[in-house]
Structures are given as C-alpha cells and as structure tokens.
Design a protein around this motif. Structure first.
Motif, PDB file in Angstrom:
ATOM      1  N   TYR A  64      52.435  12.677  41.306  1.00  0.00           N
ATOM      2  CA  TYR A  64      51.954  13.535  40.203  1.00  0.00           C
ATOM      3  C   TYR A  64      50.448  14.142  40.451  1.00  0.00           C
ATOM      4  O   TYR A  64      50.404  15.454  40.773  1.00  0.00           O
ATOM      5  CB  TYR A  64      51.643  12.756  39.088  1.00  0.00           C
ATOM      6  CG  TYR A  64      51.001  13.799  37.828  1.00  0.00           C
ATOM      7  CD1 TYR A  64      49.645  13.408  37.709  1.00  0.00           C
ATOM      8  CD2 TYR A  64      51.746  14.518  36.952  1.00  0.00           C
ATOM      9  CE1 TYR A  64      48.930  14.236  36.853  1.00  0.00           C
ATOM     10  CE2 TYR A  64      51.092  15.443  36.074  1.00  0.00           C
ATOM     11  CZ  TYR A  64      49.706  15.125  35.865  1.00  0.00           C
ATOM     12  OH  TYR A  64      48.911  15.882  34.975  1.00  0.00           O
ATOM     13  N   ASN A  65      49.654  13.199  41.031  1.00  0.00           N
ATOM     14  CA  ASN A  65      48.336  13.857  41.594  1.00  0.00           C
ATOM     15  C   ASN A  65      48.503  14.788  42.735  1.00  0.00           C
ATOM     16  O   ASN A  65      47.667  15.726  42.990  1.00  0.00           O
ATOM     17  CB  ASN A  65      47.448  12.633  41.809  1.00  0.00           C
ATOM     18  CG  ASN A  65      47.182  11.802  40.693  1.00  0.00           C
ATOM     19  OD1 ASN A  65      46.893  12.369  39.439  1.00  0.00           O
ATOM     20  ND2 ASN A  65      46.952  10.387  40.619  1.00  0.00           N
ATOM     21  N   TYR A  66      49.563  14.452  43.623  1.00  0.00           N
ATOM     22  CA  TYR A  66      49.565  15.261  44.815  1.00  0.00           C
ATOM     23  C   TYR A  66      50.133  16.604  44.680  1.00  0.00           C
ATOM     24  O   TYR A  66      49.475  17.722  44.966  1.00  0.00           O
ATOM     25  CB  TYR A  66      50.490  14.533  45.896  1.00  0.00           C
ATOM     26  CG  TYR A  66      50.372  15.312  47.191  1.00  0.00           C
ATOM     27  CD1 TYR A  66      49.435  15.262  48.166  1.00  0.00           C
ATOM     28  CD2 TYR A  66      51.438  16.124  47.573  1.00  0.00           C
ATOM     29  CE1 TYR A  66      49.441  15.805  49.253  1.00  0.00           C
ATOM     30  CE2 TYR A  66      51.509  16.914  48.561  1.00  0.00           C
ATOM     31  CZ  TYR A  66      50.706  16.923  49.608  1.00  0.00           C
ATOM     32  OH  TYR A  66      50.660  17.468  50.506  1.00  0.00           O
ATOM     33  N   PHE A  67      51.262  16.762  43.707  1.00  0.00           N
ATOM     34  CA  PHE A  67      51.806  18.057  43.607  1.00  0.00           C
ATOM     35  C   PHE A  67      51.421  18.735  42.383  1.00  0.00           C
ATOM     36  O   PHE A  67      51.818  19.913  42.561  1.00  0.00           O
ATOM     37  CB  PHE A  67      53.361  17.610  43.212  1.00  0.00           C
ATOM     38  CG  PHE A  67      54.341  17.642  44.496  1.00  0.00           C
ATOM     39  CD1 PHE A  67      54.619  16.249  44.806  1.00  0.00           C
ATOM     40  CD2 PHE A  67      54.532  18.548  45.275  1.00  0.00           C
ATOM     41  CE1 PHE A  67      55.370  16.216  46.391  1.00  0.00           C
ATOM     42  CE2 PHE A  67      55.176  18.293  46.409  1.00  0.00           C
ATOM     43  CZ  PHE A  67      55.485  17.129  46.844  1.00  0.00           C
ATOM     44  N   ARG A  68      50.406  18.345  41.619  1.00  0.00           N
ATOM     45  CA  ARG A  68      50.044  19.022  40.504  1.00  0.00           C
ATOM     46  C   ARG A  68      49.292  20.280  40.855  1.00  0.00           C
ATOM     47  O   ARG A  68      49.200  21.326  40.096  1.00  0.00           O
ATOM     48  CB  ARG A  68      49.325  18.180  39.636  1.00  0.00           C
ATOM     49  CG  ARG A  68      47.993  17.735  40.022  1.00  0.00           C
ATOM     50  CD  ARG A  68      47.132  17.193  38.909  1.00  0.00           C
ATOM     51  NE  ARG A  68      45.845  16.368  39.483  1.00  0.00           N
ATOM     52  CZ  ARG A  68      44.885  15.790  38.445  1.00  0.00           C
ATOM     53  NH1 ARG A  68      45.225  15.676  37.274  1.00  0.00           N
ATOM     54  NH2 ARG A  68      43.850  15.193  39.071  1.00  0.00           N
ATOM     55  N   SER A  69      48.699  20.437  42.204  1.00  0.00           N
ATOM     56  CA  SER A  69      47.866  21.371  42.934  1.00  0.00           C
ATOM     57  C   SER A  69      48.913  22.528  43.184  1.00  0.00           C
ATOM     58  O   SER A  69      48.372  23.700  43.238  1.00  0.00           O
ATOM     59  CB  SER A  69      47.023  21.009  43.893  1.00  0.00           C
ATOM     60  OG  SER A  69      45.940  19.788  43.406  1.00  0.00           O
ATOM     61  N   TYR A  70      50.324  22.036  43.365  1.00  0.00           N
ATOM     62  CA  TYR A  70      50.987  22.875  44.031  1.00  0.00           C
ATOM     63  C   TYR A  70      52.340  23.308  42.899  1.00  0.00           C
ATOM     64  O   TYR A  70      53.703  23.784  43.359  1.00  0.00           O
ATOM     65  CB  TYR A  70      51.822  22.401  45.212  1.00  0.00           C
ATOM     66  CG  TYR A  70      50.760  21.943  46.177  1.00  0.00           C
ATOM     67  CD1 TYR A  70      50.551  20.672  46.354  1.00  0.00           C
ATOM     68  CD2 TYR A  70      50.241  22.973  46.962  1.00  0.00           C
ATOM     69  CE1 TYR A  70      49.495  20.139  47.486  1.00  0.00           C
ATOM     70  CE2 TYR A  70      49.036  22.640  47.894  1.00  0.00           C
ATOM     71  CZ  TYR A  70      48.802  21.219  48.060  1.00  0.00           C
ATOM     72  OH  TYR A  70      47.926  21.030  49.354  1.00  0.00           O
ATOM     73  N   LEU A 109      52.940  24.900  52.954  1.00  0.00           N
ATOM     74  CA  LEU A 109      52.532  23.926  52.016  1.00  0.00           C
ATOM     75  C   LEU A 109      53.636  23.557  51.057  1.00  0.00           C
ATOM     76  O   LEU A 109      54.609  24.449  50.963  1.00  0.00           O
ATOM     77  CB  LEU A 109      51.394  24.760  51.478  1.00  0.00           C
ATOM     78  CG  LEU A 109      50.166  24.827  51.917  1.00  0.00           C
ATOM     79  CD1 LEU A 109      49.079  25.545  51.168  1.00  0.00           C
ATOM     80  CD2 LEU A 109      49.557  23.374  52.470  1.00  0.00           C
ATOM     81  N   PRO A 110      53.644  22.278  50.586  1.00  0.00           N
ATOM     82  CA  PRO A 110      54.680  21.982  49.703  1.00  0.00           C
ATOM     83  C   PRO A 110      54.423  23.105  48.244  1.00  0.00           C
ATOM     84  O   PRO A 110      53.542  23.329  48.189  1.00  0.00           O
ATOM     85  CB  PRO A 110      54.526  20.762  49.466  1.00  0.00           C
ATOM     86  CG  PRO A 110      53.241  20.411  49.743  1.00  0.00           C
ATOM     87  CD  PRO A 110      52.748  21.360  50.742  1.00  0.00           C
ATOM     88  N   VAL A 111      55.569  22.675  47.626  1.00  0.00           N
ATOM     89  CA  VAL A 111      55.423  23.345  46.391  1.00  0.00           C
ATOM     90  C   VAL A 111      56.448  22.845  45.182  1.00  0.00           C
ATOM     91  O   VAL A 111      57.465  22.417  45.636  1.00  0.00           O
ATOM     92  CB  VAL A 111      55.742  24.944  46.290  1.00  0.00           C
ATOM     93  CG1 VAL A 111      57.263  25.202  46.953  1.00  0.00           C
ATOM     94  CG2 VAL A 111      55.856  25.603  44.954  1.00  0.00           C
TER      95      VAL A 111
END
Length: 436
Positions: A286-292, A179-181
């Motif tokens: 922003y929306n994609y990566f904020r969970s990571y 997964l990305p981080v």
C-alpha cells in the motif's frame, strides 16, 4: 384588418409600431416573452406573411422559423443583445435585419424591435463579398473538421473529459520513466483501454489475471529461473485483478520493482484503501503504490465521454454490420440518463445488439430495452408539458457545456447566449440539482 396588435401591460404596440414604420421599414415587435405583438405592412409584404399567422405566437414556434431563417427575434430573446445579420425570405431574397432588445428600469426585457432594411441583391459588391466570405467560412469548417478527425485517429482515444485527459497525462509520465502504476476503477471503466493506448504504442504488453492461477504456479511463472521476469525481452506486464495476488508474491513483486526498470502495471476494481481494509494487500504494498495510484471514474460521471462512446460504437457497428441505424433525440437522452453499471463494456454490447436487432433505421426511446426506456418513455408519454420536455433537453445541453468549458463566459460564447443567461441556466440545471 391588416395590422392587428396584441396589447401587453400599458404599451400600445400598434401606436409604437406605426411611429417606427415612418422611420424604418419592415418593423416587427415582440413582447418580453418573445411573443409577436405587431407586424408592419412593409414587413408582411417583404416576407409574404399574414399577421394572423404570427401575432400571439412565440418566436421559437416552428412555423415562425420556416419564414424567418434565422429568426432574429428569437436570437435577441436568447442573447439579450443587439443582433445584426442577414435573413433569407421564402422567395430566396437576402435581407439585412437588425434586432434590438428594450429593457425596463428593472433591467427586465420589455420588448424586441426588429427591422428589415434592404435586399442585399441590389448591392452587387456587398453581395459578392458576402458570398465569398460564406464560401471561405465553409472551407475553413471542412479543414477544421478534417484536422479534428485526424487528431482523434492519431490519439485513438475516445474521450474529451478533463478527468480522463488528466489520467492519460499522468500515465504517460509514468510510462516514459518506466515507473510502476496502480490503476483502479469499476469493471469496464476503461483501465485496459487507456493502458493499451499509452503503453501499447511503443512497447509489447503481457496481460496476466491474478485470479486465474494457484500461488505455486504463479510463483514459478513469474519468479522462477525461466519465469517472465527473467526474460530480457519482456517490456511491460499488466497484473489484472491484483487483489488475487497472494501476499507473499506481493513482497517478491515489490523487491523486483525496486531493483528492475521494467514497467509494471497493476489494475483492480478496488482502490488501495479498499484493498488494505479488506486485507488483500500488505501495508508495504500500500505505502509503495499509493504514490502511483490513478483512479478512473465510471462512465456515468463522464457524461461527455458517454455521449462520445454512444456515437462511436453506433458508427462502428453500423459499418461492421452494414446497417444505417440512428437514434432519435429522445432515445439518445434515455441512454445518457441510464447509470451504466457495466460502463464501456455495457455500452459496446448494448449498441451492438441495438444495431443488429433494430427493425427500423430510426430508433426512438420506447423501442429501447425496458431498463433504458422506462424513465424516458414514461416522461414523454405522461401529461408533461412541452416546456417540461424542452427543459429536459436544455438541461442536458447546459450540463455538457459547463462540463466542457467550466465558466459562464466560455459557455455563453459556445452556446451564443448572454453570460447572464448562462449564469441563470447554470443555477437552474446544475446548482439547484446539487442542492438536493
């Protein structure tokens, strides 16, 4: 006069001591402040001491500690409980000693009674068992030390902070699932250090700084027909300073991540919220990566890790340059109190310079560079009392203990003090500071 006594409150310590000596040998009495007020004749003979040297002195006085090893009176004073242990006399004899606290109706410490009963050497079986247990304990300590050192070498991570342990756990989960981080934190806080220790164990890493190339070159380098993302061998890519990644390439990167299972790591000194407010990233990004997103706290917020890094780099550069430089407690405290804006990078360069340039093997606070020594040197050379300086050290110990263990029960067990004492010290050194 052999039996001298200091009077406190309405207690006649001499009268009390003479009564107790009829029942128990080797009697000493200290008041509620840990100050010796009575020594019996048998106690003075047993330890080859004179009352004039002890009466009126606190149990934590260095001269007292030279005679009583350990000082049971001080142990009772600090713990507030009964202590039964062995004590070494200056002649080498081993004495069984019992110390008892006496409290008044208000649950305040009134006095400490200690009696030394007999010499263990006269009881062969007990002495042999005592020596055997002491040897076994020493062997267990050696084994435990080796195990801890092995675990630290295996992990290769210099950290005991729970904050960093939590970051490592989450990064490891993301890594195991490709997964990305997004990792943010101040420069030098350890972002790449953690990445290399988590991802670099089993995967090749490619590091790319987004601020060093023009957009056209960057696009060809990564998204062209022969770009990095077209390679089957590339496993993990680290995009450093992602705030320098153009908005158009951010969209291409998002598309690639959603369709490919290669691990992508983004780092920045800014959080996603800060980057969005600065207009450096798109809302989709922003929306994609904020969970990571994982935030690495600066070293000044990880005092336990700060102590470890100072010790780690001191040992590292001593070995590298064949030196034997050490820090005095005051110098170490001054380094701990510094705010370290450059984080781990600054620690490394500072300790390296210190090891290289130190004129003496023992470095004190006043010998540190001005930015480190000003506060510490001014404190220790001003008119501050010994109690003020001791409070500085005690505060450092208490803060570290609560950072590591959290509760008064665990801290009292670790520091070998009563839970009540641990609670009072937390209120003094932690709660009171947080209120200001």
């Amino acid at each position: 006069m052999i039996n001298r006594v200091l009077m406190n409150s309405n207690i006649d310590y001499q009268f009390l001591g003479k009564i107790l000596e009829k029942i128990l040998p080797g009697i000493s009495i200290a008041d509620g402040n840990g100050i010796f007020v009575y020594l019996s004749e048998s106690c003075m003979r047993m330890f080859s001491i004179d009352a004039d040297e002890f009466l009126g002195k606190r149990a934590d006085n260095p001269d007292i500690c030279d005679y009583f090893k350990p000082c049971v009176t001080q142990m009772v004073y600090e713990s507030g409980r009964k202590i039964v242990t062995t004590q070494q006399t200056k002649s080498g004899e081993t004495i069984l000693v019992t110390g008892v606290p006496v409290f008044n109706d208000n649950h305040e410490l009134e006095m400490i009674l200690v009696n030394s009963t007999w010499e263990i050497g006269t009881h062969d079986e007990l002495k042999e068992k005592y020596n055997t247990l002491r040897k076994e304990n020493a062997q267990l300590e050696i084994q435990l030390t080796k195990l801890i050192q092995k675990n630290q070498q295996d992990s290769n991570i210099v950290s005991k902070s729970q904050l960093i342990q939590d970051c490592i756990r989450i990064i490891s989960i993301f890594s195991s699932r490709n997964l990305p981080v997004f990792i943010c934190g101040e420069r030098g806080s350890g972002k790449k250090y953690l990445i290399r220790n988590v991802y670099g164990k089993n995967k090749p890493l490619f590091e790319y700084n987004c601020t060093l190339m023009a957009e056209s070159i960057m696009e060809e380098e990564f998204f062209g027909d022969n770009g990095f993302f077209a390679s089957d061998n590339l496993s993990t890519v680290i995009f450093e300073n992602v705030e320098g990644l153009p908005l158009l390439l951010q969209q291409k990167l998002l598309t690639f991540i959603k369709n490919d299972k290669k691990a992508i790591i983004l780092t920045s000194k800014y959080s996603l919220d800060e980057l969005l407010n600065q207009g450096k990233i798109t809302s989709d990004f922003y929306n994609y990566f904020r969970s990571y997103q994982i935030k690495i706290p600066p070293i000044r917020e990880r005092r336990q890790d700060l102590s470890l890094f100072l010790t780690f780099y001191l040992k590292h550069f001593n070995n590298l340059y064949d030196r034997n430089i050490s820090l005095s407690p005051r110098a170490f405290e001054a380094l701990l109190n510094y705010h370290w804006p450059g984080n781990i990078n600054e620690i490394k360069s500072t300790i390296e310079r210190l090891v290289l340039t130190a004129e003496h093997e023992r470095v004190d606070a006043y010998q540190l560079p001005k930015e480190f020594s000003n506060r510490s040197y001014a404190f220790f050379t001003s008119e501050n009392s010994l109690r003020d300086m001791m409070d500085l050290y005690e505060g450092h110990i208490i803060r570290n203990a609560f950072e590591k263990f959290g509760t008064t029960v665990a801290v009292s067990k670790y520091l070998k003090i009563s839970q009540t004492s641990a609670s009072r010290k937390r209120q003094k050194y932690i709660d009171a500071c947080n209120e200001h």
